[in-house]
Design an enzyme around this catalytic site. Structure first.
Site, PDB file in Angstrom:
ATOM      1  N   LYS A 111       3.079   1.903   2.882  1.00  0.00           N
ATOM      2  CA  LYS A 111       3.376   2.239   4.283  1.00  0.00           C
ATOM      3  C   LYS A 111       4.853   2.567   4.494  1.00  0.00           C
ATOM      4  O   LYS A 111       5.192   3.611   5.049  1.00  0.00           O
ATOM      5  CB  LYS A 111       2.980   1.080   5.217  1.00  0.00           C
ATOM      6  CG  LYS A 111       1.515   0.703   5.191  1.00  0.00           C
ATOM      7  CD  LYS A 111       1.200  -0.395   6.184  1.00  0.00           C
ATOM      8  CE  LYS A 111       1.971  -1.686   5.951  1.00  0.00           C
ATOM      9  NZ  LYS A 111       1.701  -2.310   4.629  1.00  0.00           N
ATOM     10  N   SER A 123       0.814  -1.220   0.000  1.00  0.00           N
ATOM     11  CA  SER A 123       0.000   0.000   0.000  1.00  0.00           C
ATOM     12  C   SER A 123       0.847   1.269   0.000  1.00  0.00           C
ATOM     13  O   SER A 123       0.369   2.340  -0.381  1.00  0.00           O
ATOM     14  CB  SER A 123      -0.947   0.011   1.200  1.00  0.00           C
ATOM     15  OG  SER A 123      -0.223  -0.038   2.410  1.00  0.00           O
ATOM     16  N   SER A 163      -0.781  -4.882  10.502  1.00  0.00           N
ATOM     17  CA  SER A 163      -1.666  -4.883  11.687  1.00  0.00           C
ATOM     18  C   SER A 163      -3.131  -4.932  11.248  1.00  0.00           C
ATOM     19  O   SER A 163      -3.844  -3.951  11.367  1.00  0.00           O
ATOM     20  CB  SER A 163      -1.384  -3.674  12.585  1.00  0.00           C
ATOM     21  OG  SER A 163      -1.262  -2.467  11.875  1.00  0.00           O
TER      22      SER A 163
END
Length: 202
Positions: free
Chosen positions: A41, A39, A109
């Site tokens: 991050k 994504s 997470s």
């Protein structure tokens, strides 16, 4: 987890967080990036660290692959191990935050439970949850680590987004979609959020 009777913490006799923040001339905070693999991050976390460093702030990045090759190298990807992975990361992060360091974490997470666990350990008032909300199809097209292809073939079990769920954050401090935002645009939004929280006025 039960604490042994012969453990006597010395937290009350140590230099306090406020002392460290005064020394560093900054306020510490936890910037927690969550999102699918690919994504963006880690890319954004690295760019944020660089930008804050240039502005004179002391930061520390905690990244999933780095942590799993070190302190958490004995953990797998079972549900229990994933939770323990996040618990240890949160405990380490709390140490950095309590030392006055702006701490930047980049971890999938995937569940609200995990992120609430981390927030509870670090302290909700110190915890900025940043949802890197890049669509699955874009993450899969990037597939910089080749993980999605392996997951589609069944070579990786319990892979988030393919064979394991990802729960979107309920109330993130900021939502970033790197399919429409450049790294520079993402950093601008992050700075607008973070700078007022970390700058000392005295």
């Amino acid at each position: 987890m039960k604490t042994a009777n012969n453990i006597y913490p010395i937290f009350d006799r140590m230099q306090q967080r406020s002392d460290k923040e005064a020394l560093l001339k900054q306020r510490s905070v936890m910037v927690w990036f969550t999102g699918l693999s690919g994504s963006g991050k880690s890319t954004i976390a690295i760019a944020l660290e660089r930008e804050l460093h240039q502005r004179g702030f002391l930061c520390r990045i905690l990244d999933g692959d780095n942590i799993r090759s070190g302190i958490n190298n004995n953990l797998g990807f079972s549900p229990d191990d994933r939770i323990e992975n996040i618990r240890r990361i949160a405990e380490v992060s709390k140490l950095f935050v309590d030392t006055g360091i702006i701490t930047i974490a980049a971890f999938i997470s995937p569940s609200n439970e995990m992120r609430k666990l981390a927030s509870g350990i670090i302290g909700p008032e110190n915890f900025l949850e940043i949802f890197v909300d890049t669509p699955l199809e874009v993450c899969e097209q990037r597939d910089v680590k080749g993980l999605y292809a392996k997951a589609r073939k069944g070579e990786i079990k319990e892979f988030t987004g393919i064979s394991a769920p990802f729960e979107a954050p309920e109330n993130p401090a900021l939502r970033l979609d790197t399919s429409v935002l450049s790294v520079e645009e993402s950093i601008r939004q992050l700075l607008d959020l973070i700078l007022p929280k970390i700058q000392r006025t005295e």
